[in-house]
Motif scaffolding. Structure first.
Motif, mmCIF file in Angstrom:
data_model
loop_
_atom_site.group_PDB
_atom_site.id
_atom_site.type_symbol
_atom_site.label_atom_id
_atom_site.label_comp_id
_atom_site.label_asym_id
_atom_site.label_seq_id
_atom_site.Cartn_x
_atom_site.Cartn_y
_atom_site.Cartn_z
ATOM 1 N N LEU A 193 0.817 -1.219 0.000
ATOM 2 C CA LEU A 193 0.000 0.000 0.000
ATOM 3 C C LEU A 193 0.853 1.272 0.000
ATOM 4 N N GLY A 194 2.154 1.093 0.193
ATOM 5 C CA GLY A 194 3.040 2.273 0.229
ATOM 6 C C GLY A 194 2.820 3.132 1.458
ATOM 7 N N ILE A 195 2.481 2.491 2.591
ATOM 8 C CA ILE A 195 2.195 3.287 3.796
ATOM 9 C C ILE A 195 3.126 2.934 4.954
ATOM 10 N N ALA A 196 4.271 2.298 4.663
ATOM 11 C CA ALA A 196 5.230 2.024 5.737
ATOM 12 C C ALA A 196 5.800 3.361 6.226
ATOM 13 N N THR A 197 5.749 3.577 7.528
ATOM 14 C CA THR A 197 6.178 4.852 8.112
ATOM 15 C C THR A 197 7.681 5.058 7.941
ATOM 16 N N ARG A 198 8.063 6.271 7.522
ATOM 17 C CA ARG A 198 9.487 6.589 7.371
ATOM 18 C C ARG A 198 10.035 7.132 8.688
ATOM 19 N N SER A 199 9.532 8.244 9.150
ATOM 20 C CA SER A 199 9.897 8.717 10.495
ATOM 21 C C SER A 199 8.676 9.410 11.078
ATOM 22 N N ILE A 200 8.595 9.424 12.398
ATOM 23 C CA ILE A 200 7.361 9.865 13.061
ATOM 24 C C ILE A 200 7.070 11.339 12.769
ATOM 25 N N ASP A 201 8.048 12.197 13.018
ATOM 26 C CA ASP A 201 7.808 13.630 12.819
ATOM 27 C C ASP A 201 7.495 13.932 11.349
ATOM 28 N N ARG A 202 8.197 13.257 10.457
ATOM 29 C CA ARG A 202 7.999 13.533 9.030
ATOM 30 C C ARG A 202 6.562 13.250 8.593
ATOM 31 N N GLU A 203 5.998 12.152 9.087
ATOM 32 C CA GLU A 203 4.639 11.801 8.664
ATOM 33 C C GLU A 203 3.614 12.797 9.202
ATOM 34 N N VAL A 204 3.831 13.289 10.424
ATOM 35 C CA VAL A 204 2.916 14.297 10.979
ATOM 36 C C VAL A 204 2.990 15.568 10.148
ATOM 37 N N VAL A 205 4.218 16.005 9.848
ATOM 38 C CA VAL A 205 4.398 17.242 9.078
ATOM 39 C C VAL A 205 3.814 17.081 7.677
ATOM 40 N N GLU A 206 4.085 15.929 7.049
ATOM 41 C CA GLU A 206 3.576 15.750 5.679
ATOM 42 C C GLU A 206 2.046 15.723 5.658
ATOM 43 N N LEU A 207 1.454 15.126 6.700
ATOM 44 C CA LEU A 207 -0.017 15.066 6.731
ATOM 45 C C LEU A 207 -0.609 16.468 6.882
ATOM 46 N N LEU A 208 -0.021 17.276 7.753
ATOM 47 C CA LEU A 208 -0.510 18.657 7.908
ATOM 48 C C LEU A 208 -0.299 19.436 6.611
ATOM 49 N N HIS A 209 0.835 19.225 5.985
ATOM 50 C CA HIS A 209 1.141 19.901 4.722
ATOM 51 C C HIS A 209 0.104 19.526 3.655
ATOM 52 N N ARG A 210 -0.125 18.219 3.520
ATOM 53 C CA ARG A 210 -1.031 17.759 2.456
ATOM 54 C C ARG A 210 -2.454 18.247 2.632
ATOM 55 N N THR A 211 -2.856 18.476 3.900
ATOM 56 C CA THR A 211 -4.254 18.858 4.139
ATOM 57 C C THR A 211 -4.451 20.364 4.069
ATOM 58 N N HIS A 212 -3.379 21.102 3.763
ATOM 59 C CA HIS A 212 -3.526 22.549 3.636
ATOM 60 C C HIS A 212 -4.062 22.884 2.231
ATOM 61 N N VAL A 213 -4.602 24.082 2.102
ATOM 62 C CA VAL A 213 -5.175 24.497 0.824
ATOM 63 C C VAL A 213 -4.125 24.419 -0.289
ATOM 64 N N GLY A 214 -4.596 23.970 -1.468
ATOM 65 C CA GLY A 214 -3.717 23.957 -2.637
ATOM 66 C C GLY A 214 -2.781 22.773 -2.688
ATOM 67 N N ASN A 215 -2.960 21.794 -1.810
ATOM 68 C CA ASN A 215 -2.099 20.617 -1.827
ATOM 69 C C ASN A 215 -2.897 19.401 -2.282
ATOM 70 N N ASP A 216 -2.924 18.367 -1.458
ATOM 71 C CA ASP A 216 -3.586 17.127 -1.856
ATOM 72 C C ASP A 216 -5.107 17.312 -1.844
ATOM 73 N N GLN A 217 -5.752 17.133 -2.992
ATOM 74 C CA GLN A 217 -7.211 17.306 -3.070
ATOM 75 C C GLN A 217 -7.932 15.958 -3.135
ATOM 76 N N GLU A 218 -7.172 14.856 -3.145
ATOM 77 C CA GLU A 218 -7.770 13.552 -3.400
ATOM 78 C C GLU A 218 -7.979 12.811 -2.072
ATOM 79 N N ALA A 219 -9.258 12.559 -1.734
ATOM 80 C CA ALA A 219 -9.575 12.041 -0.402
ATOM 81 C C ALA A 219 -8.837 10.741 -0.084
ATOM 82 N N GLU A 220 -8.837 9.787 -1.018
ATOM 83 C CA GLU A 220 -8.188 8.492 -0.725
ATOM 84 C C GLU A 220 -6.690 8.656 -0.548
ATOM 85 N N HIS A 221 -6.105 9.542 -1.325
ATOM 86 C CA HIS A 221 -4.677 9.803 -1.208
ATOM 87 C C HIS A 221 -4.348 10.404 0.151
#
Ligand code: SF4
Length: 269
Positions: free
Chosen positions: A178-206
């Motif tokens: 599924l490509g969801i193996a965690t790389r590092s804890i802080d990185r995944e939190v930051v990337e998730l906040l980044h992706r959910t900001h306006v103008g970033n990831d618009q695809e719900a499943e992604h």
């Protein structure tokens, strides 16, 4: 429409708690139970359909409004809101693991004399998970390296979380596929906040894929390592007879309550 006010017994199954709710009611003192009965939840918020992730909003996707100003659909907004809840949960719980690692490091280096290694067997077991050498080494040296290895898991620059290898091989393969193996804890939190900001990831499943990768960083990372470090510092838990909860309060004594959310403190008092 006002909500029905619950009886103390409907609010809690805990006798100590129901007694307190009754007393608070008699004294007209508010509790989380009485406040929950008084507040009517927002229907739109309850469905996750309100987005205020940027200054163009808030956008409430109700009635004929099918997308927000940025074009986010209801599915995107709901996924973003859920993802942000997960990011907060991962940050909060994993940060406890980080604090425990700093405590173990301070104890190992002689800077926290009230703490120490109470379970040397567990220390060596955890060292094995993290690739720390244990042969002919004193507890303090191993503990120092274990603490630093755990801290490195929060911000490692390449690879995946070492603790993922503790899962059954079949489960690890699912994460890889599924490509969801965690790389590092802080990185995944930051990337998730980044992706959910306006103008970033618009695809719900992604967005939800990254949500799972972030959540794994807590369940198989921060929280799991924090539990192991607690065992090393305070001893692996065993059943004990004790008094707990609000029932420990005495009306013929001075009751001093030290409240805190930090497990390192509560284990010491
Ligand atoms: S991110 Fe999009 S949906 Fe959310 S508040 Fe901004 S414009 Fe509205």
């Amino acid at each position: 429409m006002a909500k029905k006010k619950r009886t103390p017994q409907e609010a809690s199954q805990d006798q100590a708690c129901t007694g307190l709710i009754e007393s608070a009611g008699e004294m007209a003192v508010g509790t989380c139970f009485s406040r929950a009965d008084e507040i009517i939840p927002c229907n739109i918020g309850a469905q996750g359909l309100c987005c205020r992730n940027c200054a163009m909003g808030p956008c409430r996707l109700v009635g004929n409004t099918e997308v927000g100003v940025c074009g986010a659909t209801a599915a995107t907004v709901v996924a973003r809101n859920f993802a942000r809840s997960v990011a907060v949960g991962v940050a909060a719980h994993s940060d406890h693991g980080r604090d425990l690692a700093y405590t173990l490091l301070a104890a190992a280096d002689g800077h926290a004399p009230d703490y120490g290694v109470r379970d040397p067997f567990k220390l060596r077991q955890v060292a094995g998970y993290l690739g720390v050498k244990t042969v002919d080494r004193p507890d303090e040296d191993i503990a120092h390296d274990v603490a630093r290895a755990v801290l490195a898991e929060y911000g490692k620059i390449e690879g995946e979380l070492l603790y993922l290898k503790r899962a059954p091989a079949k489960r690890q393969q699912i994460w890889q596929d599924l490509g969801i193996a965690t790389r590092s804890i802080d990185r995944e939190v930051v990337e998730l906040l980044h992706r959910t900001h306006v103008g970033n990831d618009q695809e719900a499943e992604h967005i939800l894929d990254q949500t799972m990768r972030c959540a794994l960083g807590d369940g198989w990372g921060g929280s799991m390592m924090g539990t192991d470090l607690s065992d090393i510092l305070f001893g692996t838990p065993a059943p004990v007879v004790s008094e707990a909860n609000l029932g420990v309060l005495r009306d013929d004594m001075v009751n001093i309550i030290i409240h805190g959310h930090e497990p390192t403190l509560s284990e010491m008092i």
